[in-house]
Design an enzyme around this catalytic site. Structure first.
Site, PDB file in Angstrom:
ATOM      1  N   PRO A 256     -40.629  13.766  22.952  1.00 14.48           N
ATOM      2  CG  PRO A 256     -39.925  11.561  22.932  1.00 14.48           C
ATOM      3  CD  PRO A 256     -39.676  12.883  22.280  1.00 14.48           C
ATOM      4  CD  GLU A 257     -44.653  17.330  27.573  1.00 14.65           C
ATOM      5  OE1 GLU A 257     -44.610  17.670  28.764  1.00 14.65           O
ATOM      6  OE2 GLU A 257     -45.543  17.727  26.794  1.00 14.65           O
TER       7      GLU A 257
ATOM      8  CE  LYS B 261     -38.825  18.176  26.904  1.00 21.47           C
ATOM      9  NZ  LYS B 261     -39.281  19.107  25.857  1.00 21.47           N
TER      10      LYS B 261
ATOM     11  NE  ARG C   1     -25.305  21.643  28.433  1.00 21.16           N
ATOM     12  CZ  ARG C   1     -24.433  20.661  28.235  1.00 21.16           C
ATOM     13  NH1 ARG C   1     -23.179  20.805  28.628  1.00 21.16           N
ATOM     14  NH2 ARG C   1     -24.812  19.547  27.638  1.00 21.16           N
TER      15      ARG C   1
ATOM     16  CG  ASN D 131     -46.307  23.171  23.660  1.00 20.41           C
ATOM     17  OD1 ASN D 131     -46.385  24.108  24.450  1.00 20.41           O
ATOM     18  ND2 ASN D 131     -46.470  23.315  22.370  1.00 20.41           N
TER      19      ASN D 131
ATOM     20  NE  ARG E 229     -42.580  23.549  20.924  1.00 19.68           N
ATOM     21  CZ  ARG E 229     -42.159  22.606  21.764  1.00 19.68           C
ATOM     22  NH1 ARG E 229     -40.972  22.694  22.334  1.00 19.68           N
ATOM     23  NH2 ARG E 229     -42.926  21.563  22.034  1.00 19.68           N
TER      24      ARG E 229
END
Length: 271
Positions: A2-3, A52, A128, A169, A261
């Site tokens: 999931p984005e 995410k 991060r 993506n 990807r």
């Protein structure tokens, strides 16, 4: 996977479902068993997303002056929640986390991470991550600095969670198309105006995905022509349209693999 918009939508939904309630927390699978025992019977204070990543805060009510007990969840590729009305059925399968409130319960299966966090752990995680376009406190400057100092492909940098948090993506492919940017250009070639356009587009588009639960990237004047790449999927400009004509210029959409990807772009519209 999931984005970011999906995680923010999930956090908002679960906050509405459980906020302020004392939950029965368990781990039928057992892998989160000791941690679930700590949380069992505590109040679900709130849920939020960073990119995410999903964060829960539990406490023992308004008078609890201890640090909140935090849970960090990263769904990864296979993680998913299911909801059940009460009474919940007996657990079936590998349920890592079960939370039962006043009106419904949820089961979590297959996450990449489900763990207790300290405030220091959360600070390290946030440190991060790049800025999250869906957060009101997001500062795009670190993302601009990271991109403009790197010779990695822009298409890789935009999807690097250390640069911009929450981008996957689909948003990567579509915002770069909308900005007319070749995803294979090095980051050092990106102008400030181009970066600002990409960031503004993310800030515009991702809340739509969070509100509706569907990624929508097609401008009204372009919302015609070939259907979406699969049933019940969003109509896109380039994502999953390799070999098909560009919706704007008719040039066949290209595909290649970039850092593991799938990458899609129009060689005529993006330069």
């Amino acid at each position: 996977m999931p984005e970011g918009h999906a995680l923010h939508r999930l956090a908002r939904r679960q906050q509405h479902q459980f906020g302020g309630q004392r939950l029965a927390v368990s781990s039928p699978q057992g892998r989160f068993g000791p941690e679930a025992a700590i949380l069992d019977g505590l109040v679900f204070a709130d849920a939020e997303a960073w990119g995410k990543h999903l964060i829960y805060r539990f406490d023992d009510g308004p008078e609890d002056r201890r640090a909140p007990r935090l849970v960090h969840i990263h769904l990864g590729i296979y993680g998913a929640f299911t909801e059940e009305a009460l009474p919940m059925p007996a657990p079936v399968g590998q349920i890592r986390l079960r939370m039962v409130g006043e009106e419904l319960g949820i089961d979590l299966r297959g996450p990449n991470a489900c763990e207790l966090y300290t405030p220091e752990d959360l600070a390290a995680l946030v440190g991060r991550l790049g800025p999250d376009p869906l957060r009101a406190d997001a500062d795009p400057e670190p993302a601009w600095s990271a991109i403009t100092r790197s010779r990695r492909a822009i298409g890789s940098l935009v999807m690097d969670q250390r640069v911009i948090a929450g981008i996957g993506n689909i948003y990567r492919a579509e915002v770069l198309f909308r900005a007319g940017i070749d995803p294979l250009r090095p980051g050092t070639s990106l102008s400030r105006d181009e970066f600002d356009a990409v960031w503004a587009d993310l800030v515009l588009l991702m809340p739509i995905g969070m509100q509706t639960g569907r990624i929508h990237v097609i401008r009204p004047e372009d919302d015609h022509g070939p259907p979406s790449y699969a049933p019940n999927r969003p109509r896109t400009y380039v994502y999953r349209r390799a070999g098909e004509p560009c919706r704007l210029c008719g040039t066949p959409i290209l595909w290649r693999e970039l850092e593991g990807r799938n990458l899609f772009w129009c060689p005529a519209c993006q330069h």
